[in-house]
Design an enzyme around this catalytic site. Structure first.
Site, PDB file in Angstrom:
ATOM      1  N   LYS A 258      -0.199   3.406  -1.216  1.00 20.69           N
ATOM      2  CA  LYS A 258      -0.811   2.984  -2.479  1.00 20.69           C
ATOM      3  C   LYS A 258      -2.115   2.215  -2.223  1.00 20.69           C
ATOM      4  CE  LYS A 258       1.456  -0.279  -5.134  1.00 20.69           C
ATOM      5  NZ  LYS A 258       0.556  -1.283  -5.718  1.00 20.69           N
TER       6      LYS A 258
ATOM      7  N   GLN B 214      -6.832  -8.180  -1.890  1.00 21.74           N
ATOM      8  CA  GLN B 214      -7.496  -7.693  -3.109  1.00 21.74           C
ATOM      9  C   GLN B 214      -8.779  -8.473  -3.357  1.00 21.74           C
ATOM     10  OE1 GLN B 214      -4.459  -8.030  -6.117  1.00 21.74           O
ATOM     11  NE2 GLN B 214      -3.340  -6.249  -5.361  1.00 21.74           N
TER      12      GLN B 214
ATOM     13  N   ASP C 162       4.618  -7.653   0.341  1.00 20.94           N
ATOM     14  CA  ASP C 162       5.279  -6.683  -0.541  1.00 20.94           C
ATOM     15  C   ASP C 162       6.692  -6.332  -0.078  1.00 20.94           C
ATOM     16  OD1 ASP C 162       3.050  -6.654  -2.150  1.00 20.94           O
ATOM     17  OD2 ASP C 162       2.189  -4.853  -1.228  1.00 20.94           O
TER      18      ASP C 162
HETATM   19  C1  S3P Z   1      -2.729  -5.286  -1.940  1.00 21.66           C
HETATM   20  C2  S3P Z   1      -2.731  -6.588  -1.532  1.00 21.66           C
HETATM   21  C3  S3P Z   1      -1.617  -7.507  -1.814  1.00 21.66           C
HETATM   22  C4  S3P Z   1      -0.351  -6.751  -2.168  1.00 21.66           C
HETATM   23  C5  S3P Z   1      -0.591  -5.672  -3.179  1.00 21.66           C
HETATM   24  C6  S3P Z   1      -1.595  -4.667  -2.641  1.00 21.66           C
HETATM   25  C7  S3P Z   1      -3.906  -4.462  -1.644  1.00 21.66           C
HETATM   26  O1  S3P Z   1      -1.974  -8.337  -2.901  1.00 21.66           O
HETATM   27  O2  S3P Z   1       0.633  -7.628  -2.639  1.00 21.66           O
HETATM   28  O3  S3P Z   1       0.606  -4.989  -3.483  1.00 21.66           O
HETATM   29  O4  S3P Z   1      -3.824  -3.220  -1.787  1.00 21.66           O
HETATM   30  O5  S3P Z   1      -4.929  -5.025  -1.256  1.00 21.66           O
HETATM   31  P1  S3P Z   1      -2.863  -9.675  -2.715  1.00 21.66           P
HETATM   32  O6  S3P Z   1      -4.202  -9.265  -2.252  1.00 21.66           O
HETATM   33  O7  S3P Z   1      -2.895 -10.315  -4.062  1.00 21.66           O
HETATM   34  O8  S3P Z   1      -2.136 -10.502  -1.704  1.00 21.66           O
END
Ligand code: S3P
Length: 448
Positions: free
Chosen positions: A22, A168, A314
């Site tokens: 994903k 993110q 996750d």
């Molecule tokens: C993700 C980063 C994580 C993760 C999310 C996907 C990503 O979140 O929990 O399911 O794809 O960069 P955070 O960046 O808020 O830690």
């Protein structure tokens, strides 16, 4: 809204090809939209979250042709996006809203981006603050939440240290850095997944990574690419969990993403006794992939805290759900971020597992699940089937399903279709791996 009834027992065995990762699918889609020409992405994630990203790209004037897991995106270059007349909807996807915010901040037009009720409750200041420091004009009625009105314009490179470990947020800043005047630097004291850095490089951006910092040079000409998304390790982990709960289980998972910023969960499972092996590990499109095999084995239990947390954020719900099946239990700390995910994952999980009879303690930053303490290493969890409510949170629904496999009696999972947010075929795959020996019944609850 569908309820899923999980009957316990049996074993899982067989071979699985995982759906595409994903996290990586989001990044490939966004960068393909900004590249100069058509990209082809195979094994694109079937997750609803990634469909949300594709829909947002369409709203921004990008032609996206998605045929199952094969996606073609006709990129128009860094300045090829068009203003959307309607609000852009990231639905349940935190990655979509946060990463796209970085891109939208660099446009010559204004966009409004929002999400569903869960996403509108989640913190956005962490991404709005650094983007404002880059010069972005971002407004929101409630200072910290979506909808966000992003008035795109001139951006400047910044040197930013992440206050919360978040891939993110790091990604949003790096994507905004594509549009900035000058170099953008992101520093992180706790390592988070690095798919954006790797993907940016694949598309031809000039990114350098040195220890705890990432630097991106602005205004590259991104090149269209043909890419294959690795299988999603974070989805695989729920099947691995099933194999660890059910005696005599044995699974082979093919072409799983094994990026070292994601595999800490496997290290942890191995450290507590899981029989997991990696084979055929190779690099493809800048990402490591390989085959993961797992056999049922007794688990000792253990604790997770500090820098480990961000690297398996996750997977923590599934690891917690394994607690009752370990000898000494599972204890998690420093994971307050779990409270601002698709649900308050600490509270939702604690409630579900408590209903199943688990002995646990909830902390502000984590939880402790007691083990079975039999000393013999057998999975006598003493959980009992119950009606549980994952609060629309995909990872909680799957974690509770794993626990349900080792409970006594049936467990009914409310609104089980929420697994579609990341792993639409989860229940079907689980059923297939159980060889149909245990019946799972879907009941349509029309009145919810
Ligand atoms: C993700 C980063 C994580 C993760 C999310 C996907 C990503 O979140 O929990 O399911 O794809 O960069 P955070 O960046 O808020 O830690």
């Amino acid at each position: 809204m569908a309820r899923k009834t999980i009957s316990p027992g049996g074993s899982v065995s067989g071979v699985v090809e995982l759906p595409g990762d994903k996290s990586i699918s989001h990044r490939y889609a966004i960068l393909a939209a900004l590249a100069e020409g058509a990209s082809e992405i195979r094994n694109f994630s079937p997750a609803a979250d990634c469909a949300s990203t594709l829909e947002c790209c369409r709203r921004l004037g990008i032609a996206v042709d998605a045929k199952g897991e094969h996606v073609r995106i006709a990129g128009k270059g860094l300045d090829g996006l068009k203003a959307s007349r309607r609000t852009i909807d990231a639905e349940n996807s935190g990655s979509t809203i946060r990463m796209l915010s970085g891109v939208l901040a660099g446009q010559r037009f204004t966009s409004t981006i929002t999400g569903d009720s869960s996403l509108r409750r989640r913190p956005m200041r962490r991404v709005v603050d650094p983007l404002r420091q880059m010069g972005a004009d971002i407004r929101s009625t409630d200072g910290d939440r979506a909808p966000l009105e992003i008035r795109g314009g001139k951006l400047y490179g910044i040197d930013y240290t992440l206050p919360v470990p978040s891939a993110q947020v790091k990604s949003a800043i790096l994507l905004a850095g594509l549009y900035a005047d000058g170099l953008t630097i992101v520093r992180e004291s706790v390592r988070t997944r690095d798919h954006t850095e790797l993907a940016l490089r694949e598309f031809g951006a000039n990114v350098t990574v040195a220890k705890d910092q990432v630097r991106i040079e602005p205004r590259p000409k991104l090149q269209p690419r043909q890419l294959i998304v690795p299988g999603d390790l974070s989805s695989a982990v729920f099947l691995i969990g099933a194999a660890l709960v059910l005696p005599e289980s044995s699974l082979m998972l093919h072409n799983v993403g094994l990026n070292p910023t994601r595999t800490r969960v496997l290290d942890f499972l191995i450290s507590i006794g899981a029989a997991i092996n990696l084979a055929s590990v190779q690099s493809r499109d800048g990402e490591l992939i390989g085959d993961v095999s797992v056999r049922h084995a007794p688990l000792v239990g253990g604790s997770i805290s500090g820098a480990q947390v961000a690297e398996m954020i996750d997977e923590l719900p599934m690891l917690a759900a394994l607690g009752p099946f370990t000898e000494k239990g599972i204890e998690i700390h420093d994971a307050q971020e779990l409270r601002v995910k698709e649900s308050d994952r600490i509270a939702t999980l604690a409630e579900g597992l408590r209903q199943m009879g688990a002995r646990l303690e909830e902390f502000p930053d984590g939880l402790r699940l007691e083990g079975h303490e039999s000393g013999a290493g057998t999975a006598t969890s003493k959980l009992r089937g119950a009606k549980v409510n994952p609060q629309g949170d995909h990872r909680i629904a799957m974690a509770l399903a794993v626990a349900a496999l080792g409970a006594e009696g049936d467990t009914v999972i409310k609104d089980s279709e929420c697994v579609g947010v990341s792993f639409p075929e989860f229940f079907k795959t689980l059923e297939r791996l159980r060889g149909g020996e245990v019946q799972e019944k879907v009941q349509e609850d029309l009145r919810k």
